[in-house]
Design a protein around this motif. Structure first.
Motif, PDB file in Angstrom:
ATOM      1  N   PHE A 156      -6.388   5.734   3.744  1.00  0.00           N
ATOM      2  CA  PHE A 156      -5.027   5.171   3.725  1.00  0.00           C
ATOM      3  C   PHE A 156      -4.497   5.011   5.141  1.00  0.00           C
ATOM      4  O   PHE A 156      -3.960   3.962   5.515  1.00  0.00           O
ATOM      5  CB  PHE A 156      -4.106   6.084   2.903  1.00  0.00           C
ATOM      6  N   GLU A 202      -6.227   2.132   6.870  1.00  0.00           N
ATOM      7  CA  GLU A 202      -5.727   0.838   6.374  1.00  0.00           C
ATOM      8  C   GLU A 202      -4.371   0.502   6.992  1.00  0.00           C
ATOM      9  O   GLU A 202      -4.107  -0.648   7.352  1.00  0.00           O
ATOM     10  CB  GLU A 202      -5.605   0.870   4.838  1.00  0.00           C
ATOM     11  N   GLU A 203      -3.538   1.528   7.105  1.00  0.00           N
ATOM     12  CA  GLU A 203      -2.221   1.316   7.707  1.00  0.00           C
ATOM     13  C   GLU A 203      -2.350   0.950   9.186  1.00  0.00           C
ATOM     14  O   GLU A 203      -1.671   0.056   9.680  1.00  0.00           O
ATOM     15  CB  GLU A 203      -1.367   2.588   7.567  1.00  0.00           C
ATOM     16  N   ARG A 254       0.861  -1.172   0.000  1.00  0.00           N
ATOM     17  CA  ARG A 254       0.000   0.000   0.000  1.00  0.00           C
ATOM     18  C   ARG A 254       0.901   1.226   0.000  1.00  0.00           C
ATOM     19  O   ARG A 254       1.889   1.264   0.740  1.00  0.00           O
ATOM     20  CB  ARG A 254      -0.830  -0.036   1.279  1.00  0.00           C
ATOM     21  N   PRO A 307      -1.816   7.775  -0.804  1.00  0.00           N
ATOM     22  CA  PRO A 307      -2.649   8.125  -1.965  1.00  0.00           C
ATOM     23  C   PRO A 307      -2.109   9.271  -2.821  1.00  0.00           C
ATOM     24  O   PRO A 307      -2.544   9.434  -3.959  1.00  0.00           O
ATOM     25  CB  PRO A 307      -4.008   8.499  -1.342  1.00  0.00           C
ATOM     26  N   PHE A 308      -1.197  10.069  -2.301  1.00  0.00           N
ATOM     27  CA  PHE A 308      -0.746  11.229  -3.095  1.00  0.00           C
ATOM     28  C   PHE A 308       0.559  10.978  -3.849  1.00  0.00           C
ATOM     29  O   PHE A 308       1.212  11.918  -4.295  1.00  0.00           O
ATOM     30  CB  PHE A 308      -0.557  12.460  -2.188  1.00  0.00           C
ATOM     31  N   ASP A 346      -4.219  -2.560   9.376  1.00  0.00           N
ATOM     32  CA  ASP A 346      -3.774  -3.564   8.402  1.00  0.00           C
ATOM     33  C   ASP A 346      -4.968  -4.257   7.746  1.00  0.00           C
ATOM     34  O   ASP A 346      -5.106  -5.477   7.774  1.00  0.00           O
ATOM     35  CB  ASP A 346      -2.823  -4.585   9.054  1.00  0.00           C
ATOM     36  N   ILE A 347      -5.835  -3.421   7.197  1.00  0.00           N
ATOM     37  CA  ILE A 347      -7.017  -3.942   6.502  1.00  0.00           C
ATOM     38  C   ILE A 347      -7.088  -3.282   5.137  1.00  0.00           C
ATOM     39  O   ILE A 347      -6.332  -2.346   4.858  1.00  0.00           O
ATOM     40  CB  ILE A 347      -8.330  -3.618   7.274  1.00  0.00           C
ATOM     41  N   SER A 348      -7.964  -3.774   4.309  1.00  0.00           N
ATOM     42  CA  SER A 348      -8.194  -3.151   3.017  1.00  0.00           C
ATOM     43  C   SER A 348      -9.632  -2.643   2.990  1.00  0.00           C
ATOM     44  O   SER A 348     -10.573  -3.413   3.161  1.00  0.00           O
ATOM     45  CB  SER A 348      -7.962  -4.185   1.914  1.00  0.00           C
ATOM     46  N   VAL A 351      -9.479  10.259   1.066  1.00  0.00           N
ATOM     47  CA  VAL A 351      -8.612   9.199   0.550  1.00  0.00           C
ATOM     48  C   VAL A 351      -7.394   9.026   1.469  1.00  0.00           C
ATOM     49  O   VAL A 351      -6.959   7.913   1.750  1.00  0.00           O
ATOM     50  CB  VAL A 351      -8.177   9.515  -0.903  1.00  0.00           C
ATOM     51  N   GLU A 352      -6.892  10.159   1.959  1.00  0.00           N
ATOM     52  CA  GLU A 352      -5.732  10.087   2.851  1.00  0.00           C
ATOM     53  C   GLU A 352      -6.124   9.440   4.185  1.00  0.00           C
ATOM     54  O   GLU A 352      -5.369   8.653   4.759  1.00  0.00           O
ATOM     55  CB  GLU A 352      -5.156  11.492   3.077  1.00  0.00           C
ATOM     56  N   LEU A 372      -9.782  14.527  -1.238  1.00  0.00           N
ATOM     57  CA  LEU A 372      -8.382  14.109  -1.054  1.00  0.00           C
ATOM     58  C   LEU A 372      -8.123  13.725   0.396  1.00  0.00           C
ATOM     59  O   LEU A 372      -7.439  12.748   0.685  1.00  0.00           O
ATOM     60  CB  LEU A 372      -7.428  15.252  -1.430  1.00  0.00           C
ATOM     61  N   GLY A 373      -8.709  14.504   1.307  1.00  0.00           N
ATOM     62  CA  GLY A 373      -8.553  14.228   2.737  1.00  0.00           C
ATOM     63  C   GLY A 373      -9.165  12.884   3.104  1.00  0.00           C
ATOM     64  O   GLY A 373      -8.627  12.138   3.926  1.00  0.00           O
TER      65      GLY A 373
END
Lengths: 402, 85
Positions: B43, B46-47, A127, A130-131, B50-52, B39-40, B36-37
């Motif tokens: 992320f 997920e980190e 992973r 995203p940017f 540890d999942i998707s 999506v961040e 954008l925020g």
């Protein structure tokens, strides 16, 4: 045809974090090249470079900005702010709508590529942030300058390896000269000093392990640098009307392609770019007092460049001065022409010629006045700035004292 | 920290707010988090766990993951974490 002048300049590079600091270093012939510091540098054969030191990006940019700005964008924004502040120009209304940003870079966000490849290949992560894409893209710097300063006209990025900045500034010049834009922000940026960036250059076996000594018989290759140079190119009457301080005039440019080899330079290609810039500026060759050389410190470039200068200038080649400031700040690749333009401005405006430092032994194949080791005072009316890129793409700018 | 507290901490950091300002009823819009925020944030989540997260930024409403408010996001994360083997 409009006249085009430079009303603002900004930079960050290994010699300084501003134009005054950089010019002072050039006047003093200081060397910004030193031991590289970054992860895995011990696995490199080449361990020196013109690295920007003491640049605290976290203090300048907020968390959200840091997640979007690669180091090459950080450099660009820093230099653009200095240039715009000096120029005193403010972009709103019609001026903002028609003014744009053309910047050069060869690699764009190289350290973003490097960090993320390391993460997925070496660390096995699946992973990435995203940017990654908006951070590494070559036009990221130009886009962020447009957003930061409200420039809504033509903006794009030029990527022609070591000539990127000169090609970019040539585009900006054409836009202002033709009347397409009243003002353009232009220049370039590069930040390749990371493990992958230096390792790639190592592969070519043209890098020096100890110093960049352009034109010196004992030269043994180029040294990478990093940083940015950004300028405000402005239509002359527009600058006059607002009482701007004019640093110099851009009077001509030319571009040429060698159409011969992907890495070896061509005397004819370089000569056609220089003579083309003079004819574009309607200047005779004997008016040129100073040339900021491409001067990489490789065997191939320096002798080819000197031979091209001899061809274009004839007997006047022995009268003019030609120096390579890469000896001090290293080769900024796509950003190099922008930082080197500062040496031309210093020659025209301050009458100080930046030296070629590290010069130790004359080379009969580079028998020109390369201003060895110490800066010199001289009145210069016209200066040229050379950039000859891998791929045989050449761009030369002609500048004049105002 | 509970899953809820950890998710709220991530969202609060993204919104530049104190965790106490993030309530279960808050929507991302209320918190000033743009696309954008978002999506961040996903992320970061997920980190952290540890999942998707099955979230498609092209068509958030069609995703099998409800982001209509903080409580829904937390519920979705709790489900994903519990399904993790």
């Amino acid at each position: 045809m409009k006249r085009v002048v430079i009303t603002g300049a900004g930079t960050i590079n290994s010699l300084g974090h501003s134009v005054p600091d950089t010019l002072e270093a050039m006047r003093e012939g200081r060397c910004g090249i030193s031991e590289l510091e970054f992860r895995d540098v011990d696995r490199l054969a080449i361990k020196i470079g013109g690295q920007v030191r003491g640049f605290e990006a976290e203090g300048r940019f907020n968390r959200q900005q840091m997640s979007l700005y690669d180091r090459f964008t950080q450099f660009t924004l820093t230099a653009a702010k200095e240039a715009i502040d000096q120029s005193g120009i403010e972009f709103h209304g019609e001026l903002a709508a028609r003014s744009g940003v053309v910047l050069g870079t060869a690699g764009g966000g190289v350290s973003t590529w490097d960090d993320n490849y390391r993460s997925v290949y070496e660390d096995g992560k699946n992973r990435v942030h995203p940017f990654v894409v908006p951070k590494l893209m070559n036009n990221a710097a130009a886009s962020h300058v447009s957003m930061e300063h409200n420039l809504k006209g033509p903006s794009f990025t030029v990527s022609t390896a070591c000539a990127s900045s000169n090609h970019a500034m040539a585009q900006a010049f054409q836009m202002v000269r033709s009347g397409a834009a009243p003002t353009m922000l232009t220049g370039g940026s590069e930040s390749m000093l990371c493990f992958g960036g230096v390792k790639a250059w190592e592969g070519l076996r043209v890098m020096s392990k100890d110093a960049c000594r352009p034109f010196s018989a004992n030269r043994n290759g180029m040294v990478q640098g990093e940083g940015a140079g950004v300028f405000v190119f402005e239509e002359y009457e527009h600058a006059r009307a607002r009482g701007a301080d004019i640093l110099c005039e851009v009077v001509g440019f030319a571009m040429s392609s060698d159409a011969s080899d992907i890495v070896m330079p061509s005397k004819q290609g370089a000569a056609r770019a220089m003579s083309g810039a003079l004819s574009d500026a309607r200047l005779s060759a004997d008016k040129v007092g100073y040339i900021n050389a491409h001067g990489t410190g490789t065997a191939a470039n320096d002798k080819t460049e000197c031979a091209a200068v001899a061809d274009v200038f004839g007997p006047h080649a022995d009268e003019l001065m030609i120096s390579s400031t890469k000896s001090m700040h290293g080769h900024l690749i796509g950003g190099t022409g922008a930082v080197e333009l500062l040496a031309c401005i210093m020659a025209l405006r301050d009458g100080v010629i930046a030296p070629t430092i590290g010069y130790e032994e004359p080379d009969p194949e580079c028998a020109l006045d390369v201003v060895p080791n110490e800066a010199r005072e001289a009145k210069v009316d016209v200066a040229l700035s050379n950039a000859f890129a891998f791929g045989g793409l050449n761009a030369v700018l002609a500048l004049k004292r105002v | 920290m509970s899953i809820s507290d950890r998710v709220i901490a991530i969202i609060a950091e993204q919104a530049v707010l104190e965790p106490s300002d993030v309530t279960p009823e808050s929507t991302l819009e209320d918190l000033g988090i743009d696309s954008l925020g978002l999506v961040e944030s996903i992320f970061a989540i997920e980190e952290e766990f540890d999942i998707s997260v099955p979230f498609n930024a092209n068509e958030p409403s069609a995703s099998d993951f409800d982001i209509s408010n903080v409580a829904k996001i937390i519920a979705g994360i709790e489900k994903l974490v519990s399904e993790k083997v």
